[in-house]
Design an enzyme around this catalytic site. Structure first.
Site, mmCIF file in Angstrom:
data_model
loop_
_atom_site.group_PDB
_atom_site.id
_atom_site.type_symbol
_atom_site.label_atom_id
_atom_site.label_comp_id
_atom_site.label_asym_id
_atom_site.label_seq_id
_atom_site.Cartn_x
_atom_site.Cartn_y
_atom_site.Cartn_z
ATOM 1 N N TYR A 41 -0.230 59.446 72.925
ATOM 2 C CA TYR A 41 -1.674 59.551 72.728
ATOM 3 C C TYR A 41 -2.424 59.692 74.052
ATOM 4 O O TYR A 41 -3.586 60.081 74.078
ATOM 5 C CB TYR A 41 -2.207 58.287 72.037
ATOM 6 C CG TYR A 41 -2.006 58.203 70.542
ATOM 7 C CD1 TYR A 41 -1.126 59.031 69.853
ATOM 8 C CD2 TYR A 41 -2.712 57.245 69.803
ATOM 9 C CE1 TYR A 41 -0.962 58.930 68.489
ATOM 10 C CE2 TYR A 41 -2.551 57.129 68.432
ATOM 11 C CZ TYR A 41 -1.680 57.965 67.770
ATOM 12 O OH TYR A 41 -1.515 57.835 66.410
ATOM 13 N N GLY A 42 -1.783 59.336 75.166
ATOM 14 C CA GLY A 42 -2.468 59.164 76.437
ATOM 15 C C GLY A 42 -3.302 60.336 76.905
ATOM 16 O O GLY A 42 -4.360 60.148 77.503
ATOM 17 N N CYS A 72 -1.797 49.161 71.648
ATOM 18 C CA CYS A 72 -1.780 50.447 72.346
ATOM 19 C C CYS A 72 -3.086 50.532 73.109
ATOM 20 O O CYS A 72 -4.167 50.465 72.503
ATOM 21 C CB CYS A 72 -1.686 51.580 71.320
ATOM 22 S SG CYS A 72 -1.857 53.247 71.996
ATOM 23 N N THR A 74 -4.406 53.066 74.741
ATOM 24 C CA THR A 74 -5.158 54.302 74.497
ATOM 25 C C THR A 74 -5.922 54.216 73.182
ATOM 26 O O THR A 74 -7.103 54.575 73.110
ATOM 27 C CB THR A 74 -4.212 55.517 74.492
ATOM 28 O OG1 THR A 74 -3.481 55.554 75.715
ATOM 29 C CG2 THR A 74 -4.989 56.809 74.335
ATOM 30 N N THR A 192 1.518 49.476 77.485
ATOM 31 C CA THR A 192 2.579 48.588 76.989
ATOM 32 C C THR A 192 3.981 49.081 77.322
ATOM 33 O O THR A 192 4.954 48.361 77.114
ATOM 34 C CB THR A 192 2.442 48.389 75.473
ATOM 35 O OG1 THR A 192 2.374 49.675 74.822
ATOM 36 C CG2 THR A 192 1.173 47.604 75.154
ATOM 37 N N HIS A 193 4.097 50.308 77.856
ATOM 38 C CA HIS A 193 5.403 50.780 78.345
ATOM 39 C C HIS A 193 5.741 50.206 79.714
ATOM 40 O O HIS A 193 6.905 50.060 80.070
ATOM 41 C CB HIS A 193 5.407 52.315 78.484
ATOM 42 C CG HIS A 193 5.543 53.060 77.198
ATOM 43 N ND1 HIS A 193 4.558 53.070 76.243
ATOM 44 C CD2 HIS A 193 6.550 53.843 76.721
ATOM 45 C CE1 HIS A 193 4.945 53.833 75.234
ATOM 46 N NE2 HIS A 193 6.147 54.308 75.494
#
Length: 272
Positions: A41-42, A72, A74, A192-193
């Site tokens: 989504y970024g 998330c 984003t 969150t990655h």
């Protein structure tokens, strides 16, 4: 009653948040949905992220979830406010959707000594200015410096984040944010990655700079929210179950998800 807490992410990163939530609040039932078919989504527009996120939120409501966490950044930056203000009163006035930006912003300023912090995030989160706006509400004296790291999510999702080839991209963005403000003493991983890059990040940072990830903060905030809202807490079922869904191939999801979740899991496909 089966009324699980929903946890949403565009892909896998939200599993790092879910892992911390399960550690803090194992008694509840949970459903996780990764919109992997449309990730990441970024770099998508505000409008696209809003429509995708709303579609997924409605899916959670159809599963009986009274409470949905947008794990998330984003989606929290580009969709949460509109969903809370415009859509919830119309489609599910007694349900709630929460994000990850507000709980992080409420406490991040207490961890900096010199009031200079750095935000590492996707381009979408950085461009939204959500962190700068929210942190300013709680800590107007804190300087916020941001750096978009568009290559970091692909490195993690392709399981290349521990390889030597990742070093260049990690060093590049750390150098850039420290060029903006060399005196930063706290870096927030606002995606969150990024916790999966923690070891590499620390390897290339000067000593004395704290690095903070969001999972424990969001878990603590959720526990506090449920305590302060007994009317919502009583609607959340407590069977200790967890289900995982993906909009893409479950076999791919299962193999990738263990990188983020720390254990094997079984997912099901859902078509939106």
């Amino acid at each position: 009653m089966h009324a699980p807490i929903g946890i949403f992410d565009s892909g896998y990163g939200g599993l790092t948040v879910m892992k911390e939530i399960l550690h803090k609040l194992p008694q509840y039932d949970y459903i996780y949905l990764g919109d992997n078919a449309r990730a990441p989504y970024g770099n998508r527009s505000f409008d696209t992220v809003y429509h995708y996120t709303l579609q997924c939120v409605k899916w959670f409501f159809d599963q009986g979830c009274p409470l949905v966490i947008l794990a998330c950044n984003t989606a929290s930056a580009k969709a949460l406010r509109t969903i809370q203000q415009n859509d919830l009163p119309r489609i599910a006035p007694s349900n709630r959707v929460l994000g990850v930006i507000r709980p992080t912003s409420e406490i991040v300023g207490t961890f900096t000594q010199n009031k200079k912090i750095g935000i590492l995030a996707t381009r979408g989160t950085v461009n939204s200015e959500s962190y700068r706006i929210e942190i300013d509400k709680f800590f107007p004296e804190v300087e916020v410096h941001q750096e978009a790291c568009p290559m970091w999510v692909p490195l993690v999702e392709n399981n290349e984040h521990q390889q030597p080839g990742a070093d260049y991209f990690i060093q590049q963005h750390l150098n850039r944010i420290l060029e903006k403000q060399p005196d930063i003493d706290l870096l927030l991983l606002a995606c969150t990655h990024y916790p999966l890059l923690m070891n590499k990040i620390r390897q290339f940072l000067p000593s004395g700079i704290q690095v903070m990830s969001q999972g424990p903060i969001v878990a603590e905030s959720l526990a506090d929210y449920l305590q302060r809202h007994p009317e919502m807490e009583s609607r959340c079922s407590k069977g200790g179950s967890r289900q995982f869904f993906t909009t893409d191939d479950p076999n791919d999801f299962n193999s990738q998800a263990s990188i983020f979740f720390g254990e094997r899991l079984q997912s099901q496909h859902v078509a939106l």
